[in-house]
Motif scaffolding. Structure first.
Motif, short mmCIF file in Angstrom:
data_model
loop_
_atom_site.label_atom_id
_atom_site.label_comp_id
_atom_site.label_asym_id
_atom_site.label_seq_id
_atom_site.Cartn_x
_atom_site.Cartn_y
_atom_site.Cartn_z
N SER A 498 0.84 -1.20 0.00
CA SER A 498 0.00 0.00 0.00
C SER A 498 0.87 1.24 0.00
O SER A 498 2.08 1.18 0.27
CB SER A 498 -0.93 0.01 1.21
OG SER A 498 -0.19 0.20 2.40
N ARG A 499 0.24 2.38 -0.28
CA ARG A 499 0.96 3.66 -0.26
C ARG A 499 -0.06 4.77 -0.02
O ARG A 499 -1.28 4.56 -0.18
CB ARG A 499 1.67 3.90 -1.58
CG ARG A 499 0.72 3.96 -2.75
CD ARG A 499 1.39 4.36 -4.04
NE ARG A 499 0.42 4.45 -5.11
CZ ARG A 499 0.71 4.85 -6.35
NH1 ARG A 499 1.95 5.18 -6.66
NH2 ARG A 499 -0.23 4.91 -7.26
N SER A 507 -8.16 2.66 -5.56
CA SER A 507 -8.30 1.33 -4.98
C SER A 507 -7.84 1.38 -3.54
O SER A 507 -6.66 1.55 -3.25
CB SER A 507 -7.48 0.31 -5.78
OG SER A 507 -7.62 -0.98 -5.23
N LEU A 508 -8.79 1.23 -2.62
CA LEU A 508 -8.50 1.37 -1.19
C LEU A 508 -7.85 0.10 -0.65
O LEU A 508 -8.30 -1.01 -0.93
CB LEU A 508 -9.79 1.65 -0.43
CG LEU A 508 -9.66 1.77 1.10
CD1 LEU A 508 -8.95 3.08 1.44
CD2 LEU A 508 -11.04 1.71 1.75
N HIS A 509 -6.79 0.27 0.15
CA HIS A 509 -6.21 -0.84 0.91
C HIS A 509 -6.79 -0.72 2.32
O HIS A 509 -6.27 0.02 3.18
CB HIS A 509 -4.69 -0.74 0.92
CG HIS A 509 -4.01 -2.00 1.37
ND1 HIS A 509 -4.10 -2.47 2.65
CD2 HIS A 509 -3.23 -2.90 0.69
CE1 HIS A 509 -3.41 -3.59 2.78
NE2 HIS A 509 -2.88 -3.88 1.59
N ASP A 512 -4.64 -1.54 5.78
CA ASP A 512 -3.62 -0.53 6.10
C ASP A 512 -4.26 0.81 6.45
O ASP A 512 -3.68 1.60 7.21
CB ASP A 512 -2.65 -0.38 4.94
CG ASP A 512 -1.65 -1.51 4.87
OD1 ASP A 512 -1.79 -2.46 5.67
OD2 ASP A 512 -0.75 -1.48 4.02
N THR A 513 -5.43 1.08 5.87
CA THR A 513 -6.14 2.31 6.23
C THR A 513 -6.57 2.28 7.69
O THR A 513 -6.38 3.24 8.44
CB THR A 513 -7.36 2.50 5.30
OG1 THR A 513 -6.92 2.65 3.96
CG2 THR A 513 -8.16 3.72 5.70
N VAL A 514 -7.18 1.16 8.08
CA VAL A 514 -7.61 1.01 9.49
C VAL A 514 -6.40 1.02 10.41
O VAL A 514 -6.42 1.62 11.50
CB VAL A 514 -8.42 -0.29 9.64
CG1 VAL A 514 -8.76 -0.53 11.11
CG2 VAL A 514 -9.69 -0.23 8.81
N ARG A 515 -5.31 0.38 9.98
CA ARG A 515 -4.10 0.34 10.81
C ARG A 515 -3.53 1.74 11.01
O ARG A 515 -3.08 2.10 12.11
CB ARG A 515 -3.06 -0.57 10.15
CG ARG A 515 -1.82 -0.81 11.01
CD ARG A 515 -0.85 -1.76 10.32
NE ARG A 515 -1.45 -3.09 10.12
CZ ARG A 515 -1.77 -3.60 8.95
NH1 ARG A 515 -1.55 -2.90 7.83
NH2 ARG A 515 -2.31 -4.80 8.86
N ALA A 516 -3.55 2.56 9.96
CA ALA A 516 -3.03 3.92 10.08
C ALA A 516 -3.86 4.74 11.07
O ALA A 516 -3.31 5.52 11.87
CB ALA A 516 -3.02 4.61 8.72
N ALA A 517 -5.18 4.55 11.04
CA ALA A 517 -6.03 5.27 11.99
C ALA A 517 -5.78 4.78 13.41
O ALA A 517 -5.74 5.58 14.37
CB ALA A 517 -7.49 5.09 11.60
N LEU A 530 -6.01 7.31 4.77
CA LEU A 530 -6.31 6.48 3.60
C LEU A 530 -5.04 5.93 2.96
O LEU A 530 -4.05 6.65 2.82
CB LEU A 530 -7.11 7.28 2.57
CG LEU A 530 -8.49 7.76 3.02
CD1 LEU A 530 -9.13 8.62 1.95
CD2 LEU A 530 -9.39 6.58 3.37
N ARG A 531 -5.08 4.67 2.59
CA ARG A 531 -3.96 4.02 1.91
C ARG A 531 -4.47 3.38 0.62
O ARG A 531 -5.53 2.75 0.60
CB ARG A 531 -3.33 2.94 2.81
CG ARG A 531 -2.68 3.47 4.07
CD ARG A 531 -1.49 4.38 3.76
NE ARG A 531 -0.83 4.84 4.97
CZ ARG A 531 -1.14 5.97 5.60
NH1 ARG A 531 -2.12 6.76 5.11
NH2 ARG A 531 -0.48 6.33 6.69
N GLU A 532 -3.71 3.58 -0.42
CA GLU A 532 -4.06 3.06 -1.74
C GLU A 532 -3.35 1.73 -1.97
O GLU A 532 -2.18 1.57 -1.64
CB GLU A 532 -3.67 4.06 -2.82
CG GLU A 532 -4.06 3.65 -4.22
CD GLU A 532 -3.67 4.71 -5.23
OE1 GLU A 532 -4.52 5.07 -6.06
OE2 GLU A 532 -2.52 5.18 -5.19
N ALA A 533 -4.08 0.77 -2.55
CA ALA A 533 -3.50 -0.54 -2.86
C ALA A 533 -2.65 -0.45 -4.11
O ALA A 533 -3.07 0.13 -5.13
CB ALA A 533 -4.60 -1.58 -3.05
#
Length: 710
Positions: A498-499, A507-509, A512-517, A530-533
């Motif tokens: 992800s990035r 395209s949402l990852h 990793d988005t939940v992990r970042a929050a 938000l993280r992109e796949a």
């Protein structure tokens, strides 16, 4: 793009105009016009695919159809053109209740560009708002705009695979689905699908062709009078578009009225059992695949009868329907050239439809035959169905308006992977692959046929080859062509990491988005979380074959084995959506027998014509390959090339090939070593080392995968 029927397409016209070219003013092309009018009468037929060389009025005729379509009732304010009498319960703009205000609008003509993105086709979901605010923000796409109208795809054979898949799904189900990261939207998407294509640029996927109910071939006039009339009308149109269109207002209005009348008659048209049995016998005799052909012929025959004002389908209606609906359904192999079995269809129709009519065929005949189409004429005596010199459009028509008969198919291998040989079809013509097959054993006593230009070797049945692919991955910023050969970053494929999104989130990852929050200690997802796949799929490449056709390759029938190998690689390139090109060298020079193209079947024909003999100018072949690849890179820098050199490595003419190898530096390559016999010089291996290429013995071509340099 949404096409306004009251305006012209600036990309097609050379001068600014305010009125479209009238449908009734088109010169000739009766089969094309009839097919479009029939699908306007009965959209259940499944649309029209128009095949023809460039400059034959394909787009002009299709765009002229929009002005003839009747208006439709829609729910006021609904972006999805819901019918007030049967509103879609899942419409994103709904629910629509009884008594919802209605409005009228013209049937839309929506154009799907070849370069359209998936979001533009099916619609866009705003993932940021969906996740952050819990709002399902959906922007409709082209499929929604085309609902209850016409979806027009120019150059449909160049459409990327992922867009073809979307069209297939929507055409089959009548609905468009957007499923992304837990957010789901669906809406009705029933449309008349019309596609145009130039066969020189390659064939579309068989699954897509099968979705078109009717296929029509068109060509430019071959005689003086219709060509002159086309130019005359074109010049008149450019000088005064509005005045020219006004001359055909009555003719177009008559056609529009006839479409509406035919739609009213259509539910009352009956298809007698005797005619239904004939349809089944014709489809069985013509050896079409599946049952869709029977259904489409039946629907088309009913539409033909309604178009002529009849309430009972006759044998003439069946003949007209079969000519438009059957030929493209007989291709057994994707590399078979279309149009080879029209004569066979005519024979079957004569057998089944000639002779005394049944009592059930009492619908009577019409003064215009089923191939004639509408009988309204233009001011010069030519209407949309006249075959005379005033039948064409701004670019168009055949000498009597029709062009060549609709494309058809020949039989071939039942397994496109090449694991089985061609299917023998006593009722049709042999395919190019069958023509190339040598009935003698490769090691038998029968040698290749000899002609004045060299020896002509024949290929055996093709086989499944090893996967030749380019190492590394295509540059993500550069983009790549979707396909099935080499790994590449893209919007489809396997998620590798992800990035943080650099622009619009596609395209949402989600993990990793939940992990970042969570790492921020927040219980809600914000935009910065938000993280992109990042996905890795596969791309299509340019596969350039450089084939040694010198006399040394003809010894001991080696060229038979080589042709079989190249034929097998061509089939593999078709399956993986590659472009292909072919260079041969013999005597004192190298020849580009096939410029890079998506027309793989043309490559099969060129291979069949390839003769051997003379000396071996290997350096000339490599030099020609370098020129071709460098030219293609200027045209399309995103498509990565793969060079496949098929040779025994001998060079008996011209300079040392090692001096030319630096011109191909950095180009991924494979050398297929064709050397045979107890004593081997290893020259192909030496060439491979100079090219930094993999060297693959010809005998090992049909086994596991091989990776080329990045």
């Amino acid at each position: 793009m949404l096409h306004d029927p009251a305006g012209a397409d600036p990309l097609e016209e050379d001068v600014p105009v305010t009125s479209p070219y009238p449908f009734s003013a088109v010169v000739g092309l009766p089969d094309l016009r009839l097919a479009l009018l029939l699908t306007a009468v009965s959209p259940a037929i499944g649309g029209v695919l128009v095949r023809g060389e460039k400059g034959t009025a394909k787009s002009t005729v299709v765009r002229g159809l929009a002005a003839l379509l009747p208006e439709v009732d829609v729910v006021a304010g609904c972006r999805f053109a819901c019918d007030p009498l049967s509103a879609d319960p899942s419409c994103p703009d709904g629910p629509h209740t009884a008594g919802t205000p209605a409005a009228q609008r013209r049937s839309a003509l929506v154009e799907l560009p070849v370069g359209a993105t998936e979001d533009r086709v099916v619609g866009t979901l705003d993932l940021q708002r969906a996740l952050g605010e819990g709002v399902k923000a959906y922007e409709p796409g082209l499929l929604a705009a085309a609902h209850r109208g016409v979806l027009y795809v120019d150059e449909v054979n160049l459409l990327p695979d992922h867009l073809v898949d979307l069209l297939l799904d929507a055409a089959a189900m009548g609905r468009a689905h957007v499923e992304r990261d837990g957010v789901s939207v669906k809406h009705a998407a029933r449309f008349l699908l019309v596609g145009t294509m130039n066969p020189e640029e390659g064939e579309p996927r068989p699954q897509l062709v099968d979705r078109f109910g009717l296929v029509v071939g068109v060509a430019a006039p071959a005689t003086v009078e219709p060509r002159a009339e086309v130019v005359r009308r074109r010049l008149q149109y450019e000088n005064d578009p509005a005045g020219f269109a006004a001359r055909y207002v009555e003719q177009d209005a008559a056609l529009a009225g006839r479409i509406d009348a035919a739609r009213q008659i259509l539910p009352r048209v009956t298809l007698p059992d005797a005619q239904l049995d004939r349809i089944a016998r014709i489809c069985i005799a013509y050896r079409v695949d599946g049952l869709r052909a029977d259904i489409v012929v039946a629907r088309t025959a009913v539409a033909v009868a309604a178009w002529h004002g009849r309430t009972v389908v006759t044998k003439d209606d069946l003949r007209a329907a079969a000519r438009l609906a059957l030929p493209h359904r007989r291709r057994r192999d994707p590399l078979d050239p279309p149009g080879a079995d029209q004569e066979r269809l005519e024979e079957i129709l004569d057998q089944e439809l000639n002779g005394p009519d049944d009592a059930s065929d009492d619908g009577g005949s019409d003064t215009d035959g089923p191939d004639g189409g509408p009988d309204t004429g233009g001011p010069d005596g030519g209407g949309p169905d006249s075959g005379g010199p005033d039948g064409g459009g701004p670019d168009s028509g055949g000498p009597d308006g029709g062009g060549p008969p609709p494309p058809s198919a020949s039989t071939g291998s039942s397994d496109i992977s090449g694991s089985s040989g061609p299917v023998d079809d006593p009722g049709g013509r042999p395919t190019p692959e069958q023509t190339m097959v040598n009935t003698s054993d490769v090691d038998g006593d029968t040698g290749p046929a000899t002609g004045p230009a060299g020896d002509l070797a024949f290929a055996q049945a093709p086989y499944k080859t090893r996967l030749l692919k380019i190492g590394g991955r295509a540059n993500r910023q550069q983009g790549s062509h979707a396909g099935r050969r080499s790994p590449a970053h893209g919007r489809h494929g396997r998620v590798v990491r992800s990035r943080q999104p650099s622009g619009k989130l596609v395209s949402l990852h989600l993990p990793d988005t939940v992990r970042a929050a969570a790492l921020r200690g927040s219980r809600r997802v914000h935009a910065r979380d938000l993280r992109e796949a990042v996905k890795v799929g596969r791309e299509a490449n340019l596969v350039l074959f450089v084939v040694d056709a010198s006399g040394s390759m003809a010894a001991r029938q080696r060229m038979t084995v080589v042709k079989t190998a190249v034929l097998s690689l061509l089939r593999d390139a078709y399956q993986r959506r590659d472009k292909v090109g072919m260079i041969t060298f013999r005597g004192a020079e190298a020849t580009t027998v096939l410029e890079p193209t998506a027309s793989h079947e043309v490559g099969v024909l060129r291979l069949a014509e390839l003769r051997t003999g003379g000396r071996t100018p290997l350096a000339a072949g490599l030099r020609q390959a370098a020129r071709t690849l460098h030219g293609e890179k200027r045209r399309d820098a995103r498509r990565r090339p793969l060079l496949v050199v098929v040779t025994d490595g001998r060079a008996t003419s011209g300079p040392d090939p090692m001096t030319v190898a630096p011109a191909l530096a950095g180009i991924p390559a494979v050398v297929v070593d064709c050397e045979s016999g107890p004593v081997r010089l290893g020259l192909a291996g030496r060439l491979a080392r100079a090219l930094s290429a993999d060297c693959l013995p010809l005998s090992a071509l049909s086994t596991a995968a091989i990776h080329t340099g990045s």
